[in-house]
Design a protein around this motif. Structure first.
Motif, PDB file in Angstrom:
ATOM      1  N   GLU A 170       2.684  -5.312  -9.199  1.00 14.20           N
ATOM      2  CA  GLU A 170       2.986  -4.648  -7.740  1.00 14.20           C
ATOM      3  C   GLU A 170       1.668  -3.973  -7.142  1.00 14.20           C
ATOM      4  O   GLU A 170       1.277  -4.137  -5.959  1.00 14.20           O
ATOM      5  N   ALA A 171       1.165  -3.239  -8.184  1.00 18.35           N
ATOM      6  CA  ALA A 171      -0.164  -2.271  -7.659  1.00 18.35           C
ATOM      7  C   ALA A 171      -1.252  -3.430  -7.037  1.00 18.35           C
ATOM      8  O   ALA A 171      -1.968  -2.915  -6.244  1.00 18.35           O
ATOM      9  N   ILE A 172      -1.364  -4.538  -8.010  1.00 15.90           N
ATOM     10  CA  ILE A 172      -2.486  -5.324  -7.436  1.00 15.90           C
ATOM     11  C   ILE A 172      -2.121  -6.077  -6.155  1.00 15.90           C
ATOM     12  O   ILE A 172      -3.238  -6.368  -5.430  1.00 15.90           O
ATOM     13  N   LYS A 173      -0.929  -6.330  -5.889  1.00 17.11           N
ATOM     14  CA  LYS A 173      -0.497  -6.970  -4.739  1.00 17.11           C
ATOM     15  C   LYS A 173      -0.862  -6.049  -3.479  1.00 17.11           C
ATOM     16  O   LYS A 173      -1.284  -6.362  -2.435  1.00 17.11           O
ATOM     17  N   ILE A 174      -0.394  -4.588  -3.881  1.00 14.14           N
ATOM     18  CA  ILE A 174      -0.869  -3.756  -2.702  1.00 14.14           C
ATOM     19  C   ILE A 174      -2.360  -3.916  -2.538  1.00 14.14           C
ATOM     20  O   ILE A 174      -2.829  -3.533  -1.181  1.00 14.14           O
TER      21      ILE A 174
END
Length: 229
Positions: A170-174
């Motif tokens: 999720e952090a990478i996607k953001i």
């Protein structure tokens, strides 16, 4: 985010690195707590922490649960004290652990930098101990656990996304959305089965040997596997 980074060609991609047991040879969070309790006389807090560790730390432990439990023990600590202790911890580690960095993953990190990619740390650890690691490796971006702060002290609660397990993906996607990055062009490195969502979120995953359960999964998926040293 500066304009130059936003305009970085998508084809160059980014390289996402887990830190503990992937890039460095210690579990930074556990090592830091040992160092903290050696510096501060918090006998009851120390006893509670190690009791929690003995109860919940086992081979099949949920890293997400352990992560939240770990940060509860920061409740009441001054942010400034933790930041100062983080720098002191890293200095101590550099002086006493010549093998602090895993040679092969470190070489991979430098290769990505030489080829023009931005390296990004993705860790369940926290900024006060990741910043010194990032500084000596010339890494500018850290996706990590952020703790809630009230009156210049930590509350013991963490903010979202929790950068462990699915939270890393999720952090990478953001992050990629903020820089116009393309996941298929990106690399990621991890060692533990909890890194699986992160590795699945990019086009070019690499597994570092030695962690729980991930090497076998990587073999099934045909992923690249490297040794730490």
């Amino acid at each position: 985010m500066n304009a130059a980074l936003k305009n970085k060609p998508d084809s160059v991609g980014y390289a996402f690195f887990d830190v503990d047991d992937t890039l460095i040879s210690v579990k930074s969070m556990l090592s830091f707590q040992d160092f903290w309790y050696e510096r501060f006389s918090e006998h009851q807090a120390k006893e509670r922490y190690y009791m929690d560790l003995r109860q919940h730390m086992h081979e099949n432990a949920s890293w997400e649960v352990l992560n939240r439990l770990y940060y509860q023990h920061f409740a009441g600590r001054r942010v400034a004290d933790v930041e100062q202790c983080g720098e002191a911890w890293f200095t101590h580690m550099e002086e006493n652990h010549p093998d602090l960095f895993h040679a092969v993953p470190l070489a991979e990190l430098k290769r990505h930098q030489d080829e023009g990619r931005e390296v990004v740390f993705v860790s369940g650890s926290f900024p006060a101990i990741l910043k010194p690691v990032a500084r000596v490796t010339s890494v500018k971006h850290i996706l990590s656990t952020l703790m809630e702060v009230e009156n210049e002290c930590y509350t013991g609660r963490i903010l979202t996304p929790q950068t462990i397990g699915a939270g890393k993906a999720e952090a990478i996607k953001i992050f990629l959305a903020s820089v116009n990055g393309v996941a298929e062009h990106c690399y990621a490195y991890g060692d533990d089965i909890s890194d699986l969502p992160m590795l699945q979120s990019v086009g070019k995953p690499t597994v570092v040997r030695g962690g729980r359960g991930l090497e076998q999964r990587a073999q099934e998926l045909g992923w690249r596997i490297i040794s730490p040293v």
